[in-house]
Design an enzyme around this catalytic site. Structure first.
Site, PDB file in Angstrom:
ATOM      1  N   ASP A  76       0.880  -1.171   0.000  1.00 15.26           N
ATOM      2  CA  ASP A  76       0.000   0.000   0.000  1.00 15.26           C
ATOM      3  C   ASP A  76       0.918   1.221   0.000  1.00 15.26           C
ATOM      4  OD1 ASP A  76      -1.662   2.159   0.571  1.00 15.26           O
ATOM      5  OD2 ASP A  76      -2.917   1.018   1.945  1.00 15.26           O
ATOM      6  N   ASN A 103       2.264   5.615 -10.305  1.00 18.46           N
ATOM      7  CA  ASN A 103       0.966   5.727 -10.963  1.00 18.46           C
ATOM      8  C   ASN A 103      -0.210   5.588 -10.002  1.00 18.46           C
ATOM      9  OD1 ASN A 103      -1.031   5.243 -13.353  1.00 18.46           O
ATOM     10  ND2 ASN A 103      -1.185   3.387 -12.110  1.00 18.46           N
ATOM     11  N   ARG A 137      11.850  10.458  -3.559  1.00 14.66           N
ATOM     12  CA  ARG A 137      12.944  10.574  -2.574  1.00 14.66           C
ATOM     13  C   ARG A 137      13.738   9.280  -2.477  1.00 14.66           C
ATOM     14  NH1 ARG A 137      16.813  10.606  -0.354  1.00 14.66           N
ATOM     15  NH2 ARG A 137      17.468  11.577   1.629  1.00 14.66           N
ATOM     16  N   TYR A 169      -9.575  16.044  -4.695  1.00 14.01           N
ATOM     17  CA  TYR A 169      -8.813  15.445  -5.791  1.00 14.01           C
ATOM     18  C   TYR A 169      -8.035  16.503  -6.554  1.00 14.01           C
ATOM     19  CZ  TYR A 169      -7.734  12.774  -9.985  1.00 14.01           C
ATOM     20  OH  TYR A 169      -7.078  12.164 -11.046  1.00 14.01           O
ATOM     21  N   LYS A 173      -3.921  16.815  -7.149  1.00 14.99           N
ATOM     22  CA  LYS A 173      -3.252  16.814  -8.451  1.00 14.99           C
ATOM     23  C   LYS A 173      -2.545  18.143  -8.730  1.00 14.99           C
ATOM     24  CE  LYS A 173      -4.024  12.621  -9.799  1.00 14.99           C
ATOM     25  NZ  LYS A 173      -2.916  11.665 -10.020  1.00 14.99           N
ATOM     26  N   VAL A 202     -10.637   9.059 -18.937  1.00 14.89           N
ATOM     27  CA  VAL A 202     -10.118   7.722 -19.237  1.00 14.89           C
ATOM     28  C   VAL A 202     -11.021   6.701 -18.571  1.00 14.89           C
ATOM     29  CG1 VAL A 202      -8.112   6.197 -19.171  1.00 14.89           C
ATOM     30  CG2 VAL A 202      -7.781   8.681 -19.148  1.00 14.89           C
TER      31      VAL A 202
END
Length: 271
Positions: A76, A103, A137, A169, A173, A202
């Site tokens: 996770d 991703n 990092r 959200y 972003k 998408v």
């Protein structure tokens, strides 16, 4: 009589065969599609996701089709300490990560800011922003030492436009876009390239997650259009990676044909 100019040589794409690509959120959607394209390009793969069975099935399928080394990690990405340990825990064959694609990401709900569920907001920030920062990092120090690498940020049109019902959200972003831009500034004196992919509509499991399992609401997002597919975004990602080393695709905004902004979609197709 003038001599006609000679045709230029074919444009030479950059081969990433033999490089190691690490992809999070690899068990479905855009992450899975990118894993397949990187395998097609001859990359060694480190695939990270929470769903062990899906990861194992994907690993087996990719190795059968492309015979490339694949290492899977059940994780996770909100576990920042586990991310910090990843470089040291990877098998030697996969330790030098050349392409990093954090991703894993999600949207939860469409609440207005005065009704925002703070646990949902925290999950979005932790997954969409902090996990990405932790992965960068963890893996960029070795990229800097080797003076090569590619950071790929899977962003969104929501990183460029804010809209109603997207407070948590869109904030996540926008933060990701700021971090990607800072990374490009910090690494400008190196051969490390930094790319932000910014998809529009998408069709993946993304909307199902956003509407917390309500498939009818998720389907309505794409009604009346030919939406982008995960394979489209994977193709964009591979394009950025395979440009010659002197070319850095900084940002790539990708819409469905019937879309011109985050919320403006012409729904004209008939089923």
């Amino acid at each position: 009589m003038s001599v006609p100019p000679a045709a230029p040589p074919p444009y030479q794409a950059y081969s990433i065969a033999g490089q190691t690509a690490l992809v999070t959120g690899a068990s479905s959607g855009i992450g899975e599609a990118c894993a397949w394209r990187f395998a097609e390009a001859g990359c060694k793969l480190v695939l990270v996701a929470r769903r062990a069975e899906r990861l194992a099935a994907l690993q087996q399928a990719i190795q059968q089709h492309y015979n490339v080394p694949v290492h899977t990690i059940v994780l996770d990405v909100q576990d920042l300490e586990a991310i910090a340990r990843l470089p040291a825990e990877l098998p030697a064959e996969f330790r030098e990560v050349d392409i990093l694609l954090p991703n894993a990401g999600l949207a939860l709900g469409v609440a207005s800011v005065h009704e925002l569920d703070m646990q949902d907001a925290a999950t979005m920030i932790n997954t969409n922003v902090l996990s990405v920062m932790a992965l960068v990092r963890a893996f960029t120090p070795s990229m800097v030492v080797r003076n090569r690498g590619h950071l790929l940020f899977m962003s969104s049109i929501a990183g460029r436009e804010a809209y109603s019902g997207g407070g948590g959200y869109c904030a996540s972003k926008h933060a990701l876009e700021a971090f990607a831009t800072s990374a490009r500034h910090d690494l400008v004196g190196t051969n490390i390239r930094v790319t932000s992919i910014q998809p529009g509509a998408v069709k993946t499991e993304f909307s199902v997650v956003r509407f917390k399992g309500d498939g009818s609401k998720a389907d309505a997002v794409y009604e009346g259009i030919h939406p982008l597919l995960a394979a489209d975004i994977a193709d964009n990602t591979l394009y950025a990676c395979t440009r010659p080393p002197h070319v850095q695709v900084a940002e790539m905004l990708v819409f469905a044909t019937y879309q011109c902004s985050a919320k403006v979609i012409a729904r004209v197709l008939k089923e």
